[in-house]
Design a protein around this motif. Structure first.
Motif, PDB file in Angstrom:
ATOM      1  N   ARG A 173      14.822   2.731   3.117  1.00 19.72           N
ATOM      2  CA  ARG A 173      14.884   4.040   3.268  1.00 19.72           C
ATOM      3  C   ARG A 173      14.681   4.871   1.854  1.00 19.72           C
ATOM      4  O   ARG A 173      13.894   5.910   2.141  1.00 19.72           O
ATOM      5  N   TYR A 174      15.313   4.212   0.898  1.00 19.87           N
ATOM      6  CA  TYR A 174      15.018   4.801  -0.244  1.00 19.87           C
ATOM      7  C   TYR A 174      13.666   4.975  -0.673  1.00 19.87           C
ATOM      8  O   TYR A 174      13.060   5.960  -1.502  1.00 19.87           O
ATOM      9  N   HIS A 175      12.826   4.004  -0.204  1.00 13.73           N
ATOM     10  CA  HIS A 175      11.323   3.963  -0.866  1.00 13.73           C
ATOM     11  C   HIS A 175      10.338   4.665   0.134  1.00 13.73           C
ATOM     12  O   HIS A 175       9.101   4.791   0.336  1.00 13.73           O
ATOM     13  N   ARG A 176      11.285   5.449   0.998  1.00 15.19           N
ATOM     14  CA  ARG A 176      10.521   6.405   2.210  1.00 15.19           C
ATOM     15  C   ARG A 176       9.492   5.436   3.070  1.00 15.19           C
ATOM     16  O   ARG A 176       8.572   5.848   3.071  1.00 15.19           O
ATOM     17  N   TRP A 181      16.881  -1.599  -6.906  1.00  9.23           N
ATOM     18  CA  TRP A 181      18.084  -0.492  -7.425  1.00  9.23           C
ATOM     19  C   TRP A 181      18.878  -0.989  -8.623  1.00  9.23           C
ATOM     20  O   TRP A 181      19.344  -0.057  -9.484  1.00  9.23           O
ATOM     21  N   VAL A 182      18.695  -2.168  -8.971  1.00  6.89           N
ATOM     22  CA  VAL A 182      19.196  -2.831  -9.956  1.00  6.89           C
ATOM     23  C   VAL A 182      18.524  -2.257 -11.314  1.00  6.89           C
ATOM     24  O   VAL A 182      19.008  -1.976 -12.487  1.00  6.89           O
ATOM     25  N   LEU A 183      17.358  -2.276 -11.096  1.00  2.00           N
ATOM     26  CA  LEU A 183      16.259  -1.913 -12.407  1.00  2.00           C
ATOM     27  C   LEU A 183      16.599  -0.343 -12.453  1.00  2.00           C
ATOM     28  O   LEU A 183      15.956   0.076 -13.691  1.00  2.00           O
ATOM     29  N   GLY A 197       5.172   5.842  -2.190  1.00  2.00           N
ATOM     30  CA  GLY A 197       6.485   5.521  -3.095  1.00  2.00           C
ATOM     31  C   GLY A 197       7.569   6.175  -2.520  1.00  2.00           C
ATOM     32  O   GLY A 197       7.667   6.857  -1.448  1.00  2.00           O
ATOM     33  N   PRO A 198       8.735   6.196  -3.100  1.00  4.69           N
ATOM     34  CA  PRO A 198       8.676   5.735  -4.559  1.00  4.69           C
ATOM     35  C   PRO A 198       8.313   4.138  -4.783  1.00  4.69           C
ATOM     36  O   PRO A 198       8.640   3.505  -3.961  1.00  4.69           O
ATOM     37  N   GLU A 217       0.781  -1.017  -0.095  1.00  5.55           N
ATOM     38  CA  GLU A 217       0.105  -0.031  -0.175  1.00  5.55           C
ATOM     39  C   GLU A 217       1.016   1.408  -0.145  1.00  5.55           C
ATOM     40  O   GLU A 217       0.432   2.388  -0.600  1.00  5.55           O
ATOM     41  N   HIS A 218       2.168   1.281   0.793  1.00  5.18           N
ATOM     42  CA  HIS A 218       2.773   2.250   0.770  1.00  5.18           C
ATOM     43  C   HIS A 218       3.614   2.845  -0.715  1.00  5.18           C
ATOM     44  O   HIS A 218       3.642   3.773  -0.956  1.00  5.18           O
ATOM     45  N   LEU A 219       4.014   1.598  -1.076  1.00  8.22           N
ATOM     46  CA  LEU A 219       4.738   1.685  -2.487  1.00  8.22           C
ATOM     47  C   LEU A 219       3.537   2.229  -3.524  1.00  8.22           C
ATOM     48  O   LEU A 219       4.147   3.195  -4.242  1.00  8.22           O
TER      49      LEU A 219
END
Length: 275
Positions: free
Chosen positions: A193-196, A249-251, A129-130, A123-125
Motif C-alpha cells: 500500500r505504501y508503494h502504491r 521501511w527499515v531503510l 513508485g515510491p 516496473e511499478h516501483l
C-alpha cells in the motif's frame, strides 16, 4: 519483526484501479529465461525444460490462464505447495538444526507466473513508485554487493574522512536469523500500500500469501504437510522482491545525523543448484 508505520491516508488512497485492459501475459521472455536454467522440479515433478517444450503447443492457452488469474486476483492453490529440501551448510555439525538451510522446491509453471508478477512489481516501483530505498542493494537489477562495498569504501577514503578530522569509521553488520521464513505477511501487505502498488497486483500477491504449505518426508518415508502463516519461500521468484518491499521501511527509518550514515550491505547469497 514489527510492522511498518501505517500509510497516511492523505498521501495514499486505495483507488479502484482494476486490471488494466490490454496488458495480457506474454511468456516469451520468461520461457527464454527458464530455458537457460537447470533447476530441480517441484511437487508435480515437471522440470522447467518440459515447460519450455510444451510452450510451443500450449503457450497461448497458458498465457490466457495466467491473464485470467491476474484479472481475478487468484494464484492457483496447487502452485502454493512446495517440497521442502534441506541443504547442508559446510563446516557445521550434522546433528545441529542450524547446519541446514531450507529450500522450497516449487512447480515451475507456478514460478513462471511468479516471474510475471515480479516483473510487474519491479516496473511499478521503478516507473511510478515510491521506489525502494536508495540504500537497498540486494535482489535488485543492476545492483550488487560490490556496489554496496564501493559505497562503504567511499566513506572510508577521500573527503568523507578528511572532513571528519581523521576519525574512525565503524561498520556494524546485522544478520537476521531465519529472515525469509519469519517475514510477517501483514508487513508485506501494508508495504504494498505504501508503494502504491496497483490494486490488482496487491490482490494477486495477497492471494499468493494465503493457504501456503510445504510437504516434507518423515522418518519412515511418509510425506507430511505443514500449513504456513508467514514468510516467503526460499527458492521462489517472488520471495526476494517481497522481502525487499516488506523491509524497505527499515531503510527509511530516522537515524542519527552528522557523522552517522546508514549503508546497508546485503550478504552474499549462495545460489543452490536445486533452485
Amino acid at each position: 519483526m514489527a510492522s511498518p508505520p501505517a500509510v497516511p491516508e492523505a498521501d495514499h488512497q486505495d483507488d479502484d484501479d482494476g486490471y488494466p485492459e490490454g496488458t495480457g501475459v506474454d511468456l516469451r521472455v520468461t520461457v527464454r529465461r527458464l530455458k537457460a536454467r537447470n533447476t530441480a522440479p517441484g511437487p508435480d515433478g515437471l522440470p522447467g525444460k518440459a515447460w519450455v517444450l510444451a510452450s510451443e503447443a500450449l503457450g497461448l492457452r497458458l498465457e490466457g490462464l495466467l491473464s485470467a488469474c491476474l484479472e481475478r486476483g487468484q494464484f492457483p492453490l496447487r502452485w502454493k505447495t512446495g517440497k521442502l529440501v534441506l541443504i547442508r551448510k559446510p563446516g557445521r555439525p550434522a546433528d545441529s538444526p542450524s547446519a541446514y538451510r531450507p529450500v522450497v522446491l516449487l512447480d515451475e509453471v507456478g514460478k513462471l507466473f511468479e516471474r510475471v508478477i515480479a516483473n510487474r512489481l519491479a516496473e511499478h516501483l521503478a516507473g511510478t513508485g515510491p521506489d525502494l530505498a536508495e540504500h537497498q542493494f540486494g535482489f535488485r537489477k543492476r545492483r550488487s554487493t560490490v556496489d554496496a562495498i564501493m559505497r562503504v569504501r567511499a566513506l572510508t577514503t577521500g573527503d568523507a574522512v578528511a572532513r571528519g578530522g581523521g576519525g574512525v569509521v565503524l561498520a556494524v553488520s546485522l544478520d537476521i536469523a531465519n529472515a525469509f521464513n519469519s517475514m510477517p505477511w501483514s508487513c508485506i501487505r501494508e508495504a504494498l500500500r505504501y508503494h502504491r502498488v496497483p490494486t490488482y497486483l496487491r490482490r494477486i500477491v495477497g492471494d499468493y500469501l494465503t493457504d501456503r504449505a510445504v510437504i516434507y518426508p518423515g522418518r519412515n518415508g511418509e510425506w507430511n504437510r505443514r500449513e504456513m502463516s508467514c514468510g516467503v519461500p526460499q527458492g521462489s521468484v517472488l520471495g526476494p522482491p517481497l522481502w525487499n518491499i516488506g523491509n524497505d521501511w527499515v531503510l527509511r527509518a530516522d537515524l542519527p545525523t552528522g557523522q552517522y550514515q546508514p549503508v546497508p550491505v546485503p550478504a552474499c547469497r549462495q545460489r543452490s543448484k536445486l533452485r
